[in-house]
Design a protein around this motif. Structure first.
Motif, short mmCIF file in Angstrom:
data_model
loop_
_atom_site.label_atom_id
_atom_site.label_comp_id
_atom_site.label_asym_id
_atom_site.label_seq_id
_atom_site.Cartn_x
_atom_site.Cartn_y
_atom_site.Cartn_z
N ASN A 79 -38.33 4.14 -18.25
CA ASN A 79 -38.60 3.79 -16.97
C ASN A 79 -37.34 2.81 -16.27
OD1 ASN A 79 -39.23 1.60 -14.89
ND2 ASN A 79 -41.35 1.91 -15.23
N ALA A 80 -36.89 3.00 -15.12
CA ALA A 80 -35.66 2.30 -14.62
C ALA A 80 -35.64 0.89 -14.60
CB ALA A 80 -35.39 2.99 -13.07
N LYS A 81 -36.73 0.05 -14.53
CA LYS A 81 -36.79 -1.28 -14.68
C LYS A 81 -36.36 -1.63 -15.97
CE LYS A 81 -40.15 -2.18 -11.07
NZ LYS A 81 -41.66 -2.62 -10.70
N PHE A 82 -37.24 -0.73 -17.12
CA PHE A 82 -36.76 -1.21 -18.50
C PHE A 82 -35.43 -0.85 -18.88
CE2 PHE A 82 -36.19 0.32 -22.95
CZ PHE A 82 -36.55 -0.65 -23.67
N ILE A 83 -34.84 0.18 -18.32
CA ILE A 83 -33.35 0.41 -18.74
C ILE A 83 -32.45 -0.52 -18.20
CG2 ILE A 83 -31.57 2.13 -18.19
CD1 ILE A 83 -33.67 4.44 -18.72
N LYS A 84 -32.63 -1.01 -17.07
CA LYS A 84 -31.91 -2.05 -16.41
C LYS A 84 -32.02 -3.45 -17.09
CE LYS A 84 -32.42 -0.42 -11.50
NZ LYS A 84 -32.85 -0.70 -10.10
N LEU A 85 -33.33 -3.69 -17.58
CA LEU A 85 -33.34 -5.16 -18.30
C LEU A 85 -32.90 -4.84 -19.59
CD1 LEU A 85 -37.00 -6.03 -17.50
CD2 LEU A 85 -35.06 -6.95 -16.77
N PHE A 86 -32.92 -3.67 -20.23
CA PHE A 86 -32.49 -3.53 -21.66
C PHE A 86 -30.80 -3.40 -21.77
CE2 PHE A 86 -31.46 -0.64 -25.20
CZ PHE A 86 -31.61 -1.45 -26.19
N SER A 87 -30.04 -2.90 -20.68
CA SER A 87 -28.70 -2.56 -20.54
C SER A 87 -27.93 -4.09 -20.47
CB SER A 87 -28.28 -1.64 -19.41
OG SER A 87 -28.69 -2.05 -18.24
N VAL A 88 -28.75 -4.81 -19.81
CA VAL A 88 -27.96 -6.21 -19.51
C VAL A 88 -27.46 -6.87 -20.82
CG1 VAL A 88 -28.04 -8.61 -18.79
CG2 VAL A 88 -28.78 -6.65 -17.39
N PRO A 89 -28.21 -7.11 -21.89
CA PRO A 89 -27.94 -7.66 -23.14
C PRO A 89 -26.81 -6.86 -23.93
CG PRO A 89 -30.32 -7.69 -22.82
CD PRO A 89 -29.84 -7.04 -21.80
N VAL A 90 -27.30 -5.50 -23.78
CA VAL A 90 -26.38 -4.58 -24.44
C VAL A 90 -25.16 -4.66 -24.18
CG1 VAL A 90 -25.85 -1.96 -25.00
CG2 VAL A 90 -28.32 -2.96 -25.11
N ILE A 91 -24.92 -4.46 -22.72
CA ILE A 91 -23.51 -4.66 -22.13
C ILE A 91 -22.91 -5.97 -22.47
CG2 ILE A 91 -22.27 -4.82 -20.10
CD1 ILE A 91 -24.20 -2.65 -18.85
N ILE A 111 -21.65 -16.35 -21.56
CA ILE A 111 -22.77 -17.18 -21.67
C ILE A 111 -23.36 -17.52 -20.55
CG2 ILE A 111 -23.38 -19.72 -22.58
CD1 ILE A 111 -21.14 -18.99 -24.76
N SER A 112 -22.77 -17.72 -19.57
CA SER A 112 -23.36 -18.04 -18.19
C SER A 112 -24.18 -16.94 -17.50
CB SER A 112 -22.23 -18.52 -17.18
OG SER A 112 -21.25 -19.80 -17.65
N ILE A 113 -23.52 -15.81 -17.71
CA ILE A 113 -24.26 -14.61 -17.34
C ILE A 113 -25.47 -14.64 -18.13
CG2 ILE A 113 -24.23 -11.99 -17.32
CD1 ILE A 113 -21.26 -12.33 -16.62
N ALA A 114 -25.65 -14.62 -19.46
CA ALA A 114 -26.79 -14.57 -20.27
C ALA A 114 -27.62 -15.66 -20.09
CB ALA A 114 -26.49 -14.74 -21.78
N TRP A 115 -27.52 -16.87 -19.63
CA TRP A 115 -28.48 -17.92 -19.16
C TRP A 115 -29.03 -17.46 -17.99
CZ3 TRP A 115 -30.95 -20.97 -21.97
CH2 TRP A 115 -30.57 -21.34 -23.33
N ILE A 116 -28.17 -17.09 -16.90
CA ILE A 116 -28.61 -16.73 -15.62
C ILE A 116 -29.84 -15.42 -15.95
CG2 ILE A 116 -28.15 -15.49 -13.69
CD1 ILE A 116 -25.59 -17.21 -13.48
N PHE A 117 -29.41 -14.68 -16.64
CA PHE A 117 -30.42 -13.54 -16.92
C PHE A 117 -31.69 -14.01 -17.74
CE2 PHE A 117 -31.82 -10.04 -19.91
CZ PHE A 117 -32.20 -9.17 -18.61
N ILE A 118 -31.45 -15.02 -18.58
CA ILE A 118 -32.67 -15.42 -19.42
C ILE A 118 -33.60 -16.29 -18.18
CG2 ILE A 118 -33.40 -17.34 -20.93
CD1 ILE A 118 -30.86 -16.26 -22.65
#
Length: 85
Positions: free
Chosen positions: A16-28, A51-58
């Motif tokens: 699913n495109a939504k899953f791939i987008k969500l999964f790709s952020v932490p991997v990248i 770290i800022s990008i990760a916290w915003i994502f979380i």
């Protein structure tokens, strides 16, 4: 529930495109963290940025989850409050 939409899990959800987008952020983010970027290694800026990008994502994921819980609760209350007639 964001990807599954209340269905049972199956392998199609992994594509699913939504899953791939969500999964790709932490991997990248993890890939960039582990890269040897010599010109940015001495600067702490790269790590602060990641770290800022990760916290915003979380926080975005937490907010989406809370909105989903509220929506499901409202739908459940609406089903219970319907008059029989």
């Amino acid at each position: 529930m964001y990807v599954k939409k209340g269905n049972l899990f199956n392998q199609h959800h992994l594509l699913n495109a939504k899953f791939i987008k969500l999964f790709s952020v932490p991997v990248i983010l993890h890939s960039i963290w582990d890269m040897l970027l010599y010109y940015l290694q001495n600067l702490i800026f790269l790590y602060i940025l990641l770290i800022s990008i990760a916290w915003i994502f979380i926080f975005t994921l937490i907010n989406a989850g809370l909105q989903q819980i509220v929506r499901l609760n409202i739908e459940q209350v609406d089903e219970i409050d319907l008059p029989v007639g």
